[in-house]
Design a protein around this motif. Structure first.
Motif, PDB file in Angstrom:
ATOM      1  N   TRP A   1       0.127  -9.545  -2.592  1.00 21.91           N
ATOM      2  CA  TRP A   1      -0.376  -8.408  -3.385  1.00 21.91           C
ATOM      3  C   TRP A   1      -1.169  -7.441  -2.508  1.00 21.91           C
ATOM      4  N   LYS A   2      -2.154  -7.996  -1.762  1.00 22.54           N
ATOM      5  CA  LYS A   2      -3.084  -7.163  -1.010  1.00 22.54           C
ATOM      6  C   LYS A   2      -2.361  -6.383   0.103  1.00 22.54           C
ATOM      7  N   THR A   3      -1.516  -7.057   0.855  1.00 22.87           N
ATOM      8  CA  THR A   3      -0.833  -6.360   1.957  1.00 22.87           C
ATOM      9  C   THR A   3       0.176  -5.342   1.424  1.00 22.87           C
ATOM     10  N   ALA A   4       0.737  -5.614   0.246  1.00 25.30           N
ATOM     11  CA  ALA A   4       1.657  -4.636  -0.356  1.00 25.30           C
ATOM     12  C   ALA A   4       0.901  -3.359  -0.719  1.00 25.30           C
ATOM     13  N   LYS A   5      -0.274  -3.518  -1.279  1.00 28.01           N
ATOM     14  CA  LYS A   5      -1.078  -2.341  -1.636  1.00 28.01           C
ATOM     15  C   LYS A   5      -1.490  -1.559  -0.388  1.00 28.01           C
ATOM     16  N   GLU A   6      -1.830  -2.316   0.661  1.00 34.99           N
ATOM     17  CA  GLU A   6      -2.174  -1.645   1.924  1.00 34.99           C
ATOM     18  C   GLU A   6      -0.988  -0.847   2.464  1.00 34.99           C
ATOM     19  N   ALA A   7       0.202  -1.436   2.384  1.00 31.87           N
ATOM     20  CA  ALA A   7       1.399  -0.742   2.871  1.00 31.87           C
ATOM     21  C   ALA A   7       1.594   0.578   2.123  1.00 31.87           C
ATOM     22  N   VAL A   8       1.434   0.510   0.804  1.00 38.64           N
ATOM     23  CA  VAL A   8       1.615   1.702  -0.023  1.00 38.64           C
ATOM     24  C   VAL A   8       0.526   2.735   0.290  1.00 38.64           C
ATOM     25  N   ASN A   9      -0.727   2.305   0.378  1.00 36.60           N
ATOM     26  CA  ASN A   9      -1.829   3.236   0.610  1.00 36.60           C
ATOM     27  C   ASN A   9      -1.776   3.857   2.007  1.00 36.60           C
ATOM     28  N   GLU A  10      -1.585   3.000   3.013  1.00 42.97           N
ATOM     29  CA  GLU A  10      -1.585   3.514   4.395  1.00 42.97           C
ATOM     30  C   GLU A  10      -0.432   4.477   4.644  1.00 42.97           C
ATOM     31  N   SER A  11       0.674   4.277   3.930  1.00 41.73           N
ATOM     32  CA  SER A  11       1.874   5.102   4.190  1.00 41.73           C
ATOM     33  C   SER A  11       1.956   6.309   3.248  1.00 41.73           C
ATOM     34  N   PHE A  12       0.958   6.464   2.387  1.00 42.59           N
ATOM     35  CA  PHE A  12       0.995   7.530   1.369  1.00 42.59           C
ATOM     36  C   PHE A  12       2.212   7.392   0.465  1.00 42.59           C
ATOM     37  N   GLY A  13       2.557   6.132   0.170  1.00 40.77           N
ATOM     38  CA  GLY A  13       3.717   5.849  -0.676  1.00 40.77           C
ATOM     39  C   GLY A  13       3.322   5.676  -2.120  1.00 40.77           C
ATOM     40  N   LEU A  14       4.078   4.867  -2.839  1.00 36.79           N
ATOM     41  CA  LEU A  14       3.742   4.614  -4.240  1.00 36.79           C
ATOM     42  C   LEU A  14       4.297   3.265  -4.675  1.00 36.79           C
TER      43      LEU A  14
END
Ligand code: AN7
Length: 376
Positions: free
Chosen positions: A274-287
């Motif tokens: 969960w946590k690393t997925a959210k980081e991936a989305v946030n750091e990449s300006f994704g969704l």
């Protein structure tokens, strides 16, 4: 002179090259030393298929959409990327029993690589898989069984199965090969490397992927960051992750106790990464967003009938999500987009038949009867 010589001597040299699997190909970029004996089924090197019909459906000008077809892996899903690493290292460390919880694909892959270990001289390696009784596609169950795993069908869901195997793996000589095992993520990073290599040394603008236990989106982001840090790509993609609406804990920001969706592979209510997925989305300006079962089924039909590509329902969440995002104006014109098709549709033919509205056309065995049956 063998049977083939006469043909070989009369034909031009071909371009097909032997692909030795992803560890041998990307070894210098992975956490594995040169001495470890690699267990491989020659996984990876999966096609990146242009998808103009899906680009058209998105209705955004100048889109280039590609499908990363992970169903072409040896056991039919992206799980093989992580499993070649996890089983290679577990066996090298002397562990004998590979254990996992699974919605189906992880179990098929773990069972396959355990068989591969046995064929490489580790004859006492065995595999135990826990799956939710009644909620895995038949093809995946059949794979685990025929590859020789001990299959335990539990009266519970994936999240409960994962808790059980985490506890079980405290015992001696057991390797937990779910994606909580960092070797799994390490192997799965190679999908990002391949996409950049296939696009000629650049990352796409958007990487769209289904999200279940959230290991894969985390692995892709780690892979893109690593390639970028090494200077092999100058850009990084926005990570777009899609959960099924009935199983969307990350979108809802709370665990889902009784997850439901037609896409059984991502029927997961409390993702481990969960946590690393959210980081991936946030750091990449994704969704991160959800798609309904209806949107998944529509995309699933489109991928098959308009592109000729065979994926399972969970995989179609990436395309369903891209279509949804493009309708909401979240996809810029002229973008290059890769949708990950995580698993092969042949694992779940029942869903294909159920959603197609298929009515068999029967005919007497004559040309006239067939012509009239098809309305000619
Ligand atoms: C086809 O096999 O979790 O977000 O136990 O089979 O990395 O979990 C499968 C997951 C997407 C989600 N597409 O990937 C399992 C399992 C397919 C999958 C996912 C899965 P993650």
């Amino acid at each position: 002179m063998n049977f083939w010589s006469k043909f070989l001597s009369s034909t031009k040299p071909r371009n097909a090259k032997h692909w030795p699997g992803l560890i041998h190909t990307y070894r210098d970029l992975l956490d594995i030393d040169n001495k470890t004996k690699v267990l491989t089924l020659c996984e990876g090197n999966t096609p990146l298929i242009p998808a103009p019909a899906i680009a058209d459906t998105c209705g955004v000008i100048g889109l280039s959409v590609y499908l990363k077809f992970e169903g072409a892996n040896p056991s039919g899903s992206f799980k093989d990327r992580g499993m070649t690493m996890a089983v290679t290292k577990a066996v090298a460390n002397g562990l004998k029993t590979m254990v996992c919880a699974s919605t189906g694909n992880t179990s098929a892959s773990a069972a396959a690589y355990s068989a591969c270990a046995r064929s490489n001289g580790y004859s006492d390696v065995q595999c135990v898989v826990l799956v939710p009784d009644g909620f895995i596609a038949l093809g995946k169950l059949a794979q685990a069984i025929i590859y020789g795993a001990k299959v335990v069908q539990i009266a519970g869901n994936f999240d409960q199965a994962l808790n059980i195997v985490k506890e079980l793996s405290q015992r001696e000589s057991i390797a937990l090969v779910n994606s909580v095992n960092p070797d799994r993520i390490e192997g799965q990073k190679t999908a990002a490397f391949e996409i950049c290599d296939q696009l000629g040394g650049r990352a796409p603008d958007i990487l769209a992927t289904p999200v279940g236990n959230a290991g894969n989106i985390s692995a892709y982001w780690a892979g893109f960051k690593q390639y970028n840090a090494l200077g092999l790509i100058k850009n990084k993609p926005k990570m777009y992750g899609f959960q099924a609406a009935g199983s969307a804990p990350i979108v809802l920001n709370e665990p889902v106790e009784n997850p439901e969706t037609i896409a059984t592979a991502i029927r997961i209510g409390n993702p481990a990464s969960w946590k690393t997925a959210k980081e991936a989305v946030n750091e990449s300006f994704g969704l991160i967003d959800s798609v309904t079962d209806e949107e998944i089924v529509e995309a699933y039909k489109l991928i098959h009938s308009s592109q000729g590509v065979c994926c399972e329902p969970a995989s179609a969440a990436s395309v369903a999500g891209l279509i949804k995002a493009s309708k909401q104006g979240k996809v810029e014109r002229e973008s290059t987009i890769v949708c990950v098709l995580t698993g092969n549709g042949l694992k779940d033919p029942q869903t294909a038949i159920d959603v197609s509205g298929f009515a068999p056309i029967k005919s007497a065995a004559t040309m006239d009867a067939v012509a009239s049956a098809i309305g000619l």
